[in-house]
Design a protein around this motif. Structure first.
Motif, PDB file in Angstrom:
ATOM      1  N   ARG A 125       0.844  -1.211   0.000  1.00 53.67           N
ATOM      2  CA  ARG A 125       0.000   0.000   0.000  1.00 53.67           C
ATOM      3  C   ARG A 125       0.872   1.251   0.000  1.00 53.67           C
ATOM      4  O   ARG A 125       0.604   2.220  -0.722  1.00 53.67           O
ATOM      5  N   VAL A 126       1.941   1.243   0.804  1.00 54.50           N
ATOM      6  CA  VAL A 126       2.877   2.375   0.823  1.00 54.50           C
ATOM      7  C   VAL A 126       3.527   2.538  -0.549  1.00 54.50           C
ATOM      8  O   VAL A 126       3.639   3.651  -1.076  1.00 54.50           O
ATOM      9  N   VAL A 127       3.960   1.419  -1.118  1.00 52.56           N
ATOM     10  CA  VAL A 127       4.586   1.453  -2.442  1.00 52.56           C
ATOM     11  C   VAL A 127       3.607   1.988  -3.484  1.00 52.56           C
ATOM     12  O   VAL A 127       3.950   2.852  -4.303  1.00 52.56           O
ATOM     13  N   SER A 128       2.378   1.494  -3.464  1.00 53.99           N
ATOM     14  CA  SER A 128       1.382   1.887  -4.463  1.00 53.99           C
ATOM     15  C   SER A 128       1.081   3.377  -4.395  1.00 53.99           C
ATOM     16  O   SER A 128       1.013   4.057  -5.432  1.00 53.99           O
ATOM     17  N   ASN A 129       0.897   3.906  -3.188  1.00 55.61           N
ATOM     18  CA  ASN A 129       0.617   5.335  -3.044  1.00 55.61           C
ATOM     19  C   ASN A 129       1.776   6.180  -3.552  1.00 55.61           C
ATOM     20  O   ASN A 129       1.580   7.194  -4.230  1.00 55.61           O
ATOM     21  N   ALA A 130       3.001   5.756  -3.232  1.00 53.38           N
ATOM     22  CA  ALA A 130       4.170   6.522  -3.653  1.00 53.38           C
ATOM     23  C   ALA A 130       4.338   6.478  -5.170  1.00 53.38           C
ATOM     24  O   ALA A 130       4.578   7.506  -5.808  1.00 53.38           O
ATOM     25  N   VAL A 131       4.229   5.294  -5.747  1.00 53.31           N
ATOM     26  CA  VAL A 131       4.460   5.161  -7.187  1.00 53.31           C
ATOM     27  C   VAL A 131       3.354   5.857  -7.978  1.00 53.31           C
ATOM     28  O   VAL A 131       3.631   6.549  -8.973  1.00 53.31           O
ATOM     29  N   ILE A 132       2.101   5.720  -7.554  1.00 51.25           N
ATOM     30  CA  ILE A 132       0.987   6.318  -8.293  1.00 51.25           C
ATOM     31  C   ILE A 132       0.910   7.829  -8.070  1.00 51.25           C
ATOM     32  O   ILE A 132       0.908   8.614  -9.028  1.00 51.25           O
ATOM     33  N   TYR A 133       0.851   8.252  -6.808  1.00 50.35           N
ATOM     34  CA  TYR A 133       0.597   9.665  -6.517  1.00 50.35           C
ATOM     35  C   TYR A 133       1.850  10.543  -6.607  1.00 50.35           C
ATOM     36  O   TYR A 133       1.769  11.694  -7.032  1.00 50.35           O
ATOM     37  N   ASP A 134       2.998  10.016  -6.203  1.00 49.67           N
ATOM     38  CA  ASP A 134       4.201  10.852  -6.166  1.00 49.67           C
ATOM     39  C   ASP A 134       5.013  10.797  -7.458  1.00 49.67           C
ATOM     40  O   ASP A 134       5.789  11.709  -7.736  1.00 49.67           O
ATOM     41  N   ARG A 135       4.831   9.734  -8.239  1.00 48.06           N
ATOM     42  CA  ARG A 135       5.676   9.561  -9.421  1.00 48.06           C
ATOM     43  C   ARG A 135       4.879   9.563 -10.718  1.00 48.06           C
ATOM     44  O   ARG A 135       5.107  10.402 -11.600  1.00 48.06           O
ATOM     45  N   LEU A 136       3.946   8.611 -10.874  1.00 52.07           N
ATOM     46  CA  LEU A 136       3.270   8.436 -12.161  1.00 52.07           C
ATOM     47  C   LEU A 136       2.346   9.598 -12.511  1.00 52.07           C
ATOM     48  O   LEU A 136       2.480  10.209 -13.583  1.00 52.07           O
ATOM     49  N   LEU A 137       1.385   9.893 -11.656  1.00 56.54           N
ATOM     50  CA  LEU A 137       0.383  10.902 -12.002  1.00 56.54           C
ATOM     51  C   LEU A 137       0.984  12.281 -12.244  1.00 56.54           C
ATOM     52  O   LEU A 137       0.530  12.993 -13.161  1.00 56.54           O
ATOM     53  N   PRO A 138       1.993  12.730 -11.480  1.00 56.72           N
ATOM     54  CA  PRO A 138       2.613  14.024 -11.824  1.00 56.72           C
ATOM     55  C   PRO A 138       3.233  14.047 -13.222  1.00 56.72           C
ATOM     56  O   PRO A 138       3.150  15.057 -13.929  1.00 56.72           O
ATOM     57  N   ILE A 139       3.860  12.932 -13.636  1.00 50.94           N
ATOM     58  CA  ILE A 139       4.437  12.865 -14.982  1.00 50.94           C
ATOM     59  C   ILE A 139       3.340  12.990 -16.031  1.00 50.94           C
ATOM     60  O   ILE A 139       3.463  13.758 -17.008  1.00 50.94           O
ATOM     61  N   ASN A 156       6.305   2.612 -18.940  1.00 51.81           N
ATOM     62  CA  ASN A 156       5.805   1.415 -18.259  1.00 51.81           C
ATOM     63  C   ASN A 156       6.930   0.557 -17.700  1.00 51.81           C
ATOM     64  O   ASN A 156       6.777  -0.069 -16.644  1.00 51.81           O
ATOM     65  N   GLN A 157       8.055   0.517 -18.406  1.00 48.56           N
ATOM     66  CA  GLN A 157       9.170  -0.288 -17.923  1.00 48.56           C
ATOM     67  C   GLN A 157       9.767   0.304 -16.642  1.00 48.56           C
ATOM     68  O   GLN A 157      10.199  -0.432 -15.759  1.00 48.56           O
ATOM     69  N   GLY A 158       9.778   1.611 -16.539  1.00 56.18           N
ATOM     70  CA  GLY A 158      10.207   2.229 -15.288  1.00 56.18           C
ATOM     71  C   GLY A 158       9.183   2.042 -14.185  1.00 56.18           C
ATOM     72  O   GLY A 158       9.518   1.746 -13.035  1.00 56.18           O
ATOM     73  N   LEU A 159       7.915   2.201 -14.542  1.00 53.49           N
ATOM     74  CA  LEU A 159       6.820   2.064 -13.587  1.00 53.49           C
ATOM     75  C   LEU A 159       6.783   0.678 -12.955  1.00 53.49           C
ATOM     76  O   LEU A 159       6.713   0.523 -11.720  1.00 53.49           O
ATOM     77  N   THR A 160       6.843  -0.358 -13.780  1.00 51.54           N
ATOM     78  CA  THR A 160       6.733  -1.719 -13.255  1.00 51.54           C
ATOM     79  C   THR A 160       7.985  -2.122 -12.470  1.00 51.54           C
ATOM     80  O   THR A 160       7.887  -2.874 -11.499  1.00 51.54           O
ATOM     81  N   MET A 161       9.153  -1.633 -12.896  1.00 53.81           N
ATOM     82  CA  MET A 161      10.359  -1.905 -12.119  1.00 53.81           C
ATOM     83  C   MET A 161      10.252  -1.295 -10.727  1.00 53.81           C
ATOM     84  O   MET A 161      10.630  -1.920  -9.727  1.00 53.81           O
ATOM     85  N   ASP A 162       9.719  -0.082 -10.633  1.00 47.40           N
ATOM     86  CA  ASP A 162       9.577   0.556  -9.325  1.00 47.40           C
ATOM     87  C   ASP A 162       8.615  -0.226  -8.440  1.00 47.40           C
ATOM     88  O   ASP A 162       8.872  -0.437  -7.247  1.00 47.40           O
ATOM     89  N   PHE A 163       7.494  -0.669  -9.012  1.00 43.17           N
ATOM     90  CA  PHE A 163       6.534  -1.448  -8.229  1.00 43.17           C
ATOM     91  C   PHE A 163       7.188  -2.718  -7.673  1.00 43.17           C
ATOM     92  O   PHE A 163       7.103  -3.002  -6.469  1.00 43.17           O
ATOM     93  N   VAL A 164       7.829  -3.480  -8.550  1.00 41.69           N
ATOM     94  CA  VAL A 164       8.372  -4.774  -8.138  1.00 41.69           C
ATOM     95  C   VAL A 164       9.538  -4.596  -7.176  1.00 41.69           C
ATOM     96  O   VAL A 164       9.584  -5.228  -6.108  1.00 41.69           O
ATOM     97  N   SER A 165      10.485  -3.741  -7.512  1.00 40.63           N
ATOM     98  CA  SER A 165      11.675  -3.589  -6.665  1.00 40.63           C
ATOM     99  C   SER A 165      11.328  -3.030  -5.295  1.00 40.63           C
ATOM    100  O   SER A 165      11.905  -3.446  -4.283  1.00 40.63           O
TER     101      SER A 165
END
Length: 498
Positions: A125-139, A156-165
């Motif tokens: 949940r912490v990862v999802s909020n950070a990746v979606i709200y702090d990284r993806l949506l601003p871009i 997408n390749q950056g996005l999915t790497m961030d989620f998994v890692s």
């Protein structure tokens, strides 16, 4: 007299060789009853190897099944099956071809990747909020505001790497490929430059060693440099995670890394041997984590790219999806006004589920063969008995997902085929039996639930706030390989704020 004996012996040896190489495989072997994909396959694997070398494996096997039925012969000791009963249900229990068994590791990690764990995980949940709200949506917001187009495949390749890692190692220790564009570009170059040479490792590994013995290389030296860089990168991620083992903070704790390390320690203690060497164990963990990272990011990125492409061609379906997403509580908005909606609520949206499933059917990120070997003494497959032990038997999602009797108009992307209320004639259970995007059995993808959860969340975040249109989809057709992707390695879209 002596010459005659020598001649007879030579003839006998030649006759025995002819029987073994030609007569038996062509006419007597139980495999001789199976239709041949090519006239040469009973005596030589060369035809199929050539197709794989030219990256024509998936379509070649599919064409053979369309001509010859659910089971075909691809080589002297290789067959392909394209059916469920008597096919993948049986094959899934066979031993998979590979250098090591992953079954023990899978049991160690199965709970951490289970659907129930992921949907309630504070770490994810912490990862999802950070990746979606702090990284993806601003871009995406910046691009939409400035009317700039985006290469979504690269993103997408950056996005999915961030989620998994970040799930594997903790948000603090994972990658930030979304925002660090230059490093993402460099990393992807190093990762992808080795892909054209995968054929040799998969199909002719001994040839690599033989050629090196005579001073010739099939694999360029720059691949060694890339491998060294990727190995060091994986070890660095594991090193950061090791320093955070004692943390219970969801933003820091390396939940998957920790689970694997503790499981390996317990296994070593149970076996009663010497305590594992820390360096060797860290290398072992790094190898496992690297496999999960690369498999998880690449396949999810491909699936997302094709999903965005299909939706961008269907504005009416985008509107229907947006209406469904507006039922989420709280909604996923820009700017952020609340935490993300519960993962369980996102998972329960029927149209979103249908869109994701249909994309994975038609554009399976791993459509290629999943080879196993038949057990001793023999087995039955696809209506053929006495299949010899150690026969290589393949199945592939590419073919299973294109059976017109199960999936009418199989080359058409039609999410409604997964919605019973929109298609009263659909047999959902039969379709699910033939759906093989993640494999099945003991070697089913351990990260399938993570891939589905992150994909649905990303799609929900995008189409809650934007509509998408195609700027350039030249080269969007998939390469023919085990793991696919757009031939052009790009998809250019424009995002329009809603």
């Amino acid at each position: 007299m002596g010459v005659s004996i020598i001649s007879l012996v030579a003839l006998a040896i030649a006759g025995l060789a002819f029987y073994k190489v030609v007569i038996y495989p062509c006419f007597i072997s139980p495999l001789a009853k199976i239709p041949n994909a090519h006239w040469s396959v009973p005596v030589s694997p060369g035809w199929m190897l050539w197709k794989r070398f030219r990256m024509q494996n998936n379509r070649t096997i599919q064409a053979a099944h369309e001509r010859l039925g659910p089971i075909v012969r691809l080589g002297p000791s290789e067959i392909s099956v394209n059916c469920v009963d008597g096919g993948i249900k049986t094959v899934s229990m066979f031993t998979m071809i590979g250098t090591k068994s992953h079954s023990v590791r899978k049991r160690m990690l199965s709970n951490i990747y289970s659907k129930s764990t992921l949907q309630t995980s504070p770490h994810l949940r912490v990862v999802s909020n950070a990746v979606i709200y702090d990284r993806l949506l601003p871009i995406l917001h910046d691009a939409a505001s400035s009317e700039q187009s985006i290469d979504v495949h690269d993103l997408n390749q950056g996005l999915t790497m961030d989620f998994v890692s970040c799930y594997l190692f903790g948000l603090q220790n994972g990658t930030n490929h979304l925002q660090d564009h230059e490093f993402r570009k460099h990393w992807l170059h190093m990762y992808l430059c080795r892909k054209p040479f995968e054929f040799y490792h998969q199909e002719t590994p001994q040839l690599i060693d033989w050629m090196e013995c005579i001073g010739l290389r099939l694999i360029p030296k720059y691949c060694d440099t890339a491998n060294d860089m990727l190995d060091a990168w994986a070890l660095d991620l594991c090193g950061k995670a090791a320093q955070s083992l004692n943390s219970t903070d969801p933003t820091v704790e390396p939940i998957v890394y920790k689970q694997l390390k503790q499981s390996l320690d317990k296994q070593a203690a149970k076996e009663g041997g010497p305590k594992p060497d820390p360096a060797e164990q860290q290398n072992d963990i790094a190898c496992e984590m690297y496999d999960q990272l690369t498999a998880g990011f690449e396949t999810s990125a491909v699936g997302l790219t094709y999903l965005l492409w299909e939706l961008s061609k269907n504005p009416d379906l985008q509107s229907k999806l947006h209406e469904e997403l507006m039922t989420l509580d709280p909604p996923i908005g820009i700017p952020k006004s609340a935490e993300l909606p519960p993962a369980k609520a996102v998972d329960a949206l029927p149209l979103l589920e249908a869109i994701v499933t249909e994309t994975l059917r038609l554009h399976a990120p791993i459509p290629g063969i999943q080879p196993r070997v038949t057990p001793s003494p023999s087995c039955s497959l696809g209506g053929y008995d006495n299949i010899p032990a150690n026969t290589r038997v393949n199945a592939q999602a590419y073919s299973l997902h294109r059976n017109p009797e199960v999936f009418p108009e199989p080359e058409t992307w039609r999410p409604s085929r997964w919605l019973k209320e929109e298609n009263s004639t659909v047999d959902l259970e039969e379709q699910k039996r033939w759906f093989w995007a993640f494999g099945s059995g003991g070697r089913m993808c351990v990260g399938s639930n993570l891939a589905l959860q992150e994909t649905k969340l990303v799609v929900a975040a995008i189409y809650s706030n934007f509509r998408t249109t195609i700027v350039n989809d030249d080269g969007i057709e998939a390469i023919d390989a085990y793991t696919v992707g757009p031939r052009a390695e790009q998809l250019i879209l424009k995002f329009h704020p809603l």
